[in-house]
Design a protein around this motif. Structure first.
Motif, PDB file in Angstrom:
ATOM      1  N   PRO A  59       5.601  -3.862   2.213  1.00  0.00           N
ATOM      2  CA  PRO A  59       4.492  -3.282   1.452  1.00  0.00           C
ATOM      3  C   PRO A  59       4.806  -1.872   0.945  1.00  0.00           C
ATOM      4  CG  PRO A  59       4.073  -3.070   3.805  1.00  0.00           C
ATOM      5  CD  PRO A  59       5.412  -3.759   3.677  1.00  0.00           C
ATOM      6  N   ALA A  60       4.347  -1.581  -0.267  1.00  0.00           N
ATOM      7  CA  ALA A  60       4.542  -0.238  -0.838  1.00  0.00           C
ATOM      8  C   ALA A  60       3.232   0.225  -1.448  1.00  0.00           C
ATOM      9  CB  ALA A  60       5.640  -0.277  -1.894  1.00  0.00           C
ATOM     10  N   THR A  61       2.420   0.909  -0.645  1.00  0.00           N
ATOM     11  CA  THR A  61       1.169   1.464  -1.164  1.00  0.00           C
ATOM     12  C   THR A  61       1.504   2.723  -1.958  1.00  0.00           C
ATOM     13  OG1 THR A  61      -0.004   0.603   0.771  1.00  0.00           O
ATOM     14  CG2 THR A  61      -1.145   2.267  -0.552  1.00  0.00           C
ATOM     15  N   ILE A  62       0.965   2.811  -3.168  1.00  0.00           N
ATOM     16  CA  ILE A  62       1.322   3.891  -4.100  1.00  0.00           C
ATOM     17  C   ILE A  62       0.157   4.872  -4.235  1.00  0.00           C
ATOM     18  CG2 ILE A  62       1.838   4.340  -6.548  1.00  0.00           C
ATOM     19  CD1 ILE A  62       3.473   1.688  -6.474  1.00  0.00           C
ATOM     20  N   SER A 102       5.012   1.015 -10.292  1.00  0.00           N
ATOM     21  CA  SER A 102       5.782  -0.156  -9.826  1.00  0.00           C
ATOM     22  C   SER A 102       6.909  -0.450 -10.806  1.00  0.00           C
ATOM     23  CB  SER A 102       4.906  -1.409  -9.757  1.00  0.00           C
ATOM     24  OG  SER A 102       3.863  -1.220  -8.867  1.00  0.00           O
ATOM     25  N   ASN A 103       6.571  -0.474 -12.079  1.00  0.00           N
ATOM     26  CA  ASN A 103       7.554  -0.753 -13.126  1.00  0.00           C
ATOM     27  C   ASN A 103       8.679   0.272 -13.090  1.00  0.00           C
ATOM     28  OD1 ASN A 103       8.447  -2.091 -15.567  1.00  0.00           O
ATOM     29  ND2 ASN A 103       7.654  -0.327 -16.691  1.00  0.00           N
ATOM     30  N   VAL A 109       5.635   6.207  -2.834  1.00  0.00           N
ATOM     31  CA  VAL A 109       5.772   4.748  -2.895  1.00  0.00           C
ATOM     32  C   VAL A 109       5.994   4.292  -1.458  1.00  0.00           C
ATOM     33  CG1 VAL A 109       7.089   2.814  -3.829  1.00  0.00           C
ATOM     34  CG2 VAL A 109       6.669   4.837  -5.246  1.00  0.00           C
ATOM     35  N   GLY A 110       4.928   3.793  -0.846  1.00  0.00           N
ATOM     36  CA  GLY A 110       4.939   3.546   0.600  1.00  0.00           C
ATOM     37  C   GLY A 110       4.377   4.776   1.283  1.00  0.00           C
TER      38      GLY A 110
END
Ligand code: PSU
Ligand code: MN
Length: 300
Positions: free
Chosen positions: A53-56, A110-111, A65-66
């Protein structure tokens, strides 16, 4: 921009399937401490299903990012943080501000870091009354240009669904129904509206992602995965409550980026937190589906 990865994400970049997560749900979408508990549960579901998981979020102008534990706490327990969408990103960086990322801005980050799958609850869309207010979420335009597949439980039921679908069609955005022919509407597992295409497996979704981006057809893909049946709330029942919440928003002149958080909170109160429970259940389910898709896409 400066990006700080969590240890877990840094170790996984380009070597493991990763699922991005937004943080407006934490800063504006749910009350404390349910917001943080849910965000952590969502991350754990992703780990349990074989992805990272990478919560932004943005903290003091730095893109994370994470998130580490203390960072979840910082975001979840401050009512004054920003709701950061596309337009806000450069200002947030320059002024070193802190806040949660919406669907649109989470797609952008994300992109940027090459994460192709993102799980959320519901996306923004065309609000009811948009013919007068012009309130159309920046999430929709993001789908027309940013290459990320987003797993959600359908457009939020507070929206004008037919107009949201028309807008997505105009913008060239496909809606894939995950194991369903009918469009799920966030709190409700089904509706009278058809999805563009039904898909029955994560690998089918991964094939579509690959064909889209290998052929340089830029933009996002919307995967609509229904809320688990036992948490689904009847369309008609929730519609009455939504109408009440919208009337209150109008009475209080709530507009712009404050509208969505206001409505979610009102609906939660009016349903004795039943809607909040449903909201949590659908996000956890989306996290699972997104993990499966990330694993399949990673193999391609
Ligand atoms: N869905 C939820 N909770 C939320 C949101 C969506 O269940 O908090 C957030 C997302 O971050 C989405 C945003 O991008 O609401 C849309 O806001 P607006 O309608 O102002 O664009
Ligand atoms: Mn809006």
């Amino acid at each position: 921009m400066k990006i700080i990865y969590s240890k877990e994400v840094a170790n996984a970049l380009n070597s493991k399937p990763i699922v991005a997560l937004e943080s407006t749900i934490i800063t504006h979408g749910m009350p404390y401490p349910t917001n943080i508990e849910t965000a952590k549960k969502v991350e754990q579901v992703i780990r349990d299903n074989g992805a990272i998981p990478a919560t932004i979020a943005f903290i003091d102008g730095i893109c994370h990012v994470g998130l580490e534990d203390d960072e979840f706490e910082r975001l979840g327990n401050d009512p004054n943080l920003l709701k950061i969408s596309r337009r806000d990103i450069p200002v947030v960086i320059a002024k070193k501000l802190t806040g949660g990322t919406t669907v649109a801005s989470t797609m952008i980050i994300s992109n940027l870091v090459n994460i192709r799958v993102f799980a959320t609850g519901g996306i923004g869309g065309v609000h009811k009354g948009a013919n007068e207010t012009f309130d159309i979420s920046a999430d929709l335009d993001e789908f027309s240009r940013t290459n990320v597949a987003v797993v959600c439980a359908g457009p939020k039921a507070i929206l004008d669904i037919p107009l949201t679908l028309e807008y997505l069609e105009t913008k060239g955005v496909v809606i894939l129904g995950y194991k369903t022919n009918k469009l799920p509407l966030f709190y409700s597992e089904s509706s009278e509206y058809d999805v563009d295409y039904r898909v029955d497996s994560a690998s089918e979704v991964a094939n579509i992602m690959k064909e889209k981006w290998d052929n340089k057809i830029n933009g996002g893909i919307l995967i609509a995965s229904p809320i688990p049946s036992s948490y689904s709330i009847d369309n008609k029942e929730i519609d009455k409550i939504i109408s009440k919440a919208i009337s209150e928003a109008n009475l209080n002149n709530i507009k712009g980026k404050k509208l969505t958080p206001f409505l979610l909170e009102k609906i939660s109160k009016l349903t004795d937190n039943k809607s909040l429970e449903s909201n949590i259940a659908l996000i956890l389910n989306n996290a699972k589906v997104a993990s499966e898709i990330a694993k399949e896409y990673f193999k391609k």
